[in-house]
Design a protein around this motif. Sequence first.
Motif, PDB file in Angstrom:
ATOM      1  N   LYS B 112       0.828  -1.202   0.000  1.00 19.63           N
ATOM      2  CA  LYS B 112       0.000   0.000   0.000  1.00 19.63           C
ATOM      3  C   LYS B 112       0.859   1.247   0.000  1.00 19.63           C
ATOM      4  O   LYS B 112       0.402   2.332  -0.289  1.00 19.63           O
ATOM      5  N   CYS B 113       2.119   1.067   0.370  1.00 24.89           N
ATOM      6  CA  CYS B 113       2.984   2.221   0.530  1.00 24.89           C
ATOM      7  C   CYS B 113       3.759   2.569  -0.723  1.00 24.89           C
ATOM      8  O   CYS B 113       4.315   3.650  -0.828  1.00 24.89           O
ATOM      9  N   GLU B 114       3.826   1.670  -1.655  1.00 27.71           N
ATOM     10  CA  GLU B 114       4.664   1.931  -2.815  1.00 27.71           C
ATOM     11  C   GLU B 114       3.750   2.219  -3.994  1.00 27.71           C
ATOM     12  O   GLU B 114       2.823   1.482  -4.253  1.00 27.71           O
ATOM     13  N   HIS B 115       4.020   3.312  -4.681  1.00 20.69           N
ATOM     14  CA  HIS B 115       3.135   3.542  -5.815  1.00 20.69           C
ATOM     15  C   HIS B 115       3.686   2.861  -7.050  1.00 20.69           C
ATOM     16  O   HIS B 115       4.645   3.269  -7.639  1.00 20.69           O
ATOM     17  N   THR B 116       3.003   1.816  -7.391  1.00 18.21           N
ATOM     18  CA  THR B 116       3.403   0.991  -8.504  1.00 18.21           C
ATOM     19  C   THR B 116       2.135   0.319  -9.020  1.00 18.21           C
ATOM     20  O   THR B 116       1.128   0.276  -8.341  1.00 18.21           O
ATOM     21  N   GLU B 117       2.200  -0.160 -10.215  1.00 19.09           N
ATOM     22  CA  GLU B 117       1.031  -0.834 -10.763  1.00 19.09           C
ATOM     23  C   GLU B 117       0.814  -2.158 -10.052  1.00 19.09           C
ATOM     24  O   GLU B 117      -0.236  -2.770 -10.141  1.00 19.09           O
ATOM     25  N   LEU B 118       1.806  -2.612  -9.324  1.00 17.50           N
ATOM     26  CA  LEU B 118       1.644  -3.853  -8.579  1.00 17.50           C
ATOM     27  C   LEU B 118       0.452  -3.784  -7.634  1.00 17.50           C
ATOM     28  O   LEU B 118      -0.237  -4.764  -7.423  1.00 17.50           O
ATOM     29  N   HIS B 119       0.229  -2.590  -7.083  1.00 13.95           N
ATOM     30  CA  HIS B 119      -0.881  -2.458  -6.153  1.00 13.95           C
ATOM     31  C   HIS B 119      -2.208  -2.742  -6.841  1.00 13.95           C
ATOM     32  O   HIS B 119      -3.054  -3.462  -6.331  1.00 13.95           O
ATOM     33  N   ASP B 120      -2.388  -2.170  -8.020  1.00  9.24           N
ATOM     34  CA  ASP B 120      -3.612  -2.414  -8.764  1.00  9.24           C
ATOM     35  C   ASP B 120      -3.736  -3.886  -9.128  1.00  9.24           C
ATOM     36  O   ASP B 120      -4.806  -4.479  -9.012  1.00  9.24           O
ATOM     37  N   PHE B 121      -2.635  -4.457  -9.547  1.00 10.53           N
ATOM     38  CA  PHE B 121      -2.645  -5.878  -9.896  1.00 10.53           C
ATOM     39  C   PHE B 121      -3.104  -6.715  -8.709  1.00 10.53           C
ATOM     40  O   PHE B 121      -3.984  -7.577  -8.836  1.00 10.53           O
ATOM     41  N   VAL B 122      -2.536  -6.452  -7.544  1.00 10.58           N
ATOM     42  CA  VAL B 122      -2.887  -7.224  -6.357  1.00 10.58           C
ATOM     43  C   VAL B 122      -4.355  -7.039  -6.008  1.00 10.58           C
ATOM     44  O   VAL B 122      -5.074  -8.004  -5.716  1.00 10.58           O
ATOM     45  N   PHE B 123      -4.801  -5.799  -6.052  1.00  6.29           N
ATOM     46  CA  PHE B 123      -6.195  -5.560  -5.687  1.00  6.29           C
ATOM     47  C   PHE B 123      -7.144  -6.293  -6.623  1.00  6.29           C
ATOM     48  O   PHE B 123      -8.047  -7.010  -6.195  1.00  6.29           O
ATOM     49  N   GLU B 124      -6.917  -6.119  -7.900  1.00  3.73           N
ATOM     50  CA  GLU B 124      -7.823  -6.734  -8.870  1.00  3.73           C
ATOM     51  C   GLU B 124      -7.770  -8.255  -8.806  1.00  3.73           C
ATOM     52  O   GLU B 124      -8.769  -8.939  -8.940  1.00  3.73           O
ATOM     53  N   THR B 125      -6.579  -8.785  -8.596  1.00  6.36           N
ATOM     54  CA  THR B 125      -6.412 -10.229  -8.678  1.00  6.36           C
ATOM     55  C   THR B 125      -6.867 -10.939  -7.408  1.00  6.36           C
ATOM     56  O   THR B 125      -7.447 -12.017  -7.465  1.00  6.36           O
ATOM     57  N   TYR B 126      -6.602 -10.320  -6.268  1.00  4.71           N
ATOM     58  CA  TYR B 126      -6.834 -11.046  -5.026  1.00  4.71           C
ATOM     59  C   TYR B 126      -7.886 -10.437  -4.108  1.00  4.71           C
ATOM     60  O   TYR B 126      -8.600 -11.153  -3.425  1.00  4.71           O
ATOM     61  N   LEU B 127      -7.964  -9.123  -4.060  1.00  3.57           N
ATOM     62  CA  LEU B 127      -8.753  -8.516  -3.000  1.00  3.57           C
ATOM     63  C   LEU B 127     -10.178  -8.155  -3.388  1.00  3.57           C
ATOM     64  O   LEU B 127     -11.033  -7.968  -2.533  1.00  3.57           O
ATOM     65  N   ARG B 128     -10.439  -8.088  -4.696  1.00  4.73           N
ATOM     66  CA  ARG B 128     -11.755  -7.619  -5.106  1.00  4.73           C
ATOM     67  C   ARG B 128     -12.919  -8.450  -4.555  1.00  4.73           C
ATOM     68  O   ARG B 128     -13.914  -7.876  -4.073  1.00  4.73           O
ATOM     69  N   PRO B 129     -12.831  -9.772  -4.586  1.00  2.00           N
ATOM     70  CA  PRO B 129     -13.987 -10.541  -4.095  1.00  2.00           C
ATOM     71  C   PRO B 129     -14.351 -10.202  -2.651  1.00  2.00           C
ATOM     72  O   PRO B 129     -15.525  -9.945  -2.350  1.00  2.00           O
ATOM     73  N   GLY B 130     -13.352 -10.146  -1.787  1.00  2.00           N
ATOM     74  CA  GLY B 130     -13.628  -9.791  -0.400  1.00  2.00           C
ATOM     75  C   GLY B 130     -14.215  -8.393  -0.305  1.00  2.00           C
ATOM     76  O   GLY B 130     -15.176  -8.150   0.430  1.00  2.00           O
TER      77      GLY B 130
END
Lengths: 217, 217
Positions: B112-130
Motif C-alpha cells: 500500500k505504501c509503494e506507488h506501482t502498478e503492482l498495487h492495482d494488480f494485487v487488488f484486482e487479482t486477489y482482494l476484489r472478491p472480499g
Amino acid sequence: MKNKPTTKERLIQAAVVIFAEKGYHNATVAEICEAAEANIAAVNYHFGDKENLYRQVWAFLFEKSALEHPLPTALPETEPERWLRDFIRSRIEEIFDTGICHRLPQLLHRIKCEHTELHDFVFETYLRPGHERVTRAIKALLGPHATDNQRKLAHINFMGLHIFLNVGHQKDKEKKNKRQHLPAIDDPSELARQVEEFALGGLLATRNLIQHTGTIS
Amino acid sequence: MKNKPTTKERLIQAAVVIFAEKGYHNATVAEICEAAEANIAAVNYHFGDKENLYRQVWAFLFEKSALEHPLPTALPETEPERWLRDFIRSRIEEIFDTGICHRLPQLLHRIKCEHTELHDFVFETYLRPGHERVTRAIKALLGPHATDNQRKLAHINFMGLHIFLNVGHQKDKEKKNKRQHLPAIDDPSELARQVEEFALGGLLATRNLIQHTGTIS
DNA sequence: ACCAATTTCAAACGTCCATTTGAAATAATT
DNA sequence: AATTATTTCAAATGGACGTTTGAAATTGGT
C-alpha cells in the motif's frame, strides 16, 4: 513588483509538493531543483543534503497547518466526546484543505510508508502533543474501568478512521481517472459528520463492552 | 531424508519474508538470493525479473492464507452484522497468525505504501472478491435509505479499523525495543472482540445518523 | 571601480542495484 | 559413455541518483 522568492524559498515550495506527492525516497533531488528552477547542486548548497531539506519542509508545513487547523482548545478531560468530535473535524478539514495545508496529511501518509528514522523524528517533534491529548480524551471517555490495553486499542481504532480516510483520499488523488474509493467530496463537513458519528459510536460501544464484561483485578 | 527444496522454492520462501519485511523496492535481489542460498543471477533465471518473483510470492501466500483464514461462508446480505463480525475476526486472526500467513497482511501493508502498478494488480487479482462482499454486507446493514456516498464512507471507516490495526502491529514488529503502539497481544481473540464492537458500534451509529437526518432525493 | 563573499552552474564522481553474459558445473537423455 | 539440456556461478554492464568539485557569475560593501 515581482519580488521573486529566493532560491532557498523556491526549493522549499517545490519540495513540499514533490515530497508530498512522491514520498522521500521516490522524490529525486534533480526534479525538486528543476521544479524550483534551480541548479542541481542547489539543495546541497542551501540545505546540506536531501534529508535536511526534508526536515525543513516539515517545519514549514507543520507550522503553517497548526495555525489553520489547530487542535481543539478545550481540555480533553472535561468534555471528551465534544473534544474528540472537534479533533476529527479538524483533521478532516486539513485533509480537504484547498490551500497548501492538505500537503501535511499527504506528507504524513507518505512518511508512514518509508522505514526511516525520519518517521520517528517527525512523530517526536510534531505529532506527540496531539497524540497525548487524544490519549487523555479517550481515557476520560472510556471511564476508569478500562485497562491500558483497552485504551490503547480504542485509541488505535479511533485514529484509524481519519488516517485511513486520508489514505483513501491520497490514492484517489494519485489516479484521477480510475475508480475512486471515496465519495465525491462536495461537502467535507457532511463527510466529517459521518466520521464523527462512526468514531463516537465505536468508542461508546467499546465503553459498553468494557463495562458489561468487567475486568479481572 | 533431507529433501532440500529446489532453488526456485527456496527463492519464494526467502522472498516472502524479505518482501513482507521490507517492501518491494527496499528488498534487493541480492539479499533474497543470499537468504535462499542461491546465486545472484538465480532470480532472473527462474523468474525472469524481480517483479515477476513478487507476483509469484503473492500467488503463493494468498492461496495459503485463503485456506486458513477464509471469508465467512454465510451470505453477507442475510445477517450482515454477524458476517461483518466474522470478517473482522478472520482478518485479525490472520494478522496475528503465528505461521506464515501473517506475512500476507504484512505484505499488504507494504504494497500500500509503494506507488506501482503492482498495487492495482494485487487488488484486482486477489482482494476484489472480499471487497465486494463487504460492500454488500454494509449495504444490507445500513438499510435502503443510505446513499452510495454514505455507504462508501462507511465501508472505508469499517475497513480502516483492522487495516490500521495491522499497520500498528507491523510497526511494533519493526522496532521491538521501542515503545509499542499496540497492547501486548496475549489474546488476539479478546482484541478482536473489542474491534468488532467498535466497528459495529460505528456502523450502527452511522445508520442512526442516516435515518434521523434523512436524505434529500 | 575594486575586492571579497555569496550564489550558481555544468560536469564528474561514487555508490547502489537489477540485469546480462558467457563459461563452468550438473543433470537428463540416448 | 557421449551428447544435449538445464542449472549455477562470478564478473561485467548500464542506469539511476545523491553528492562533490572548482570555476564562473553575481552580489554587497567600501
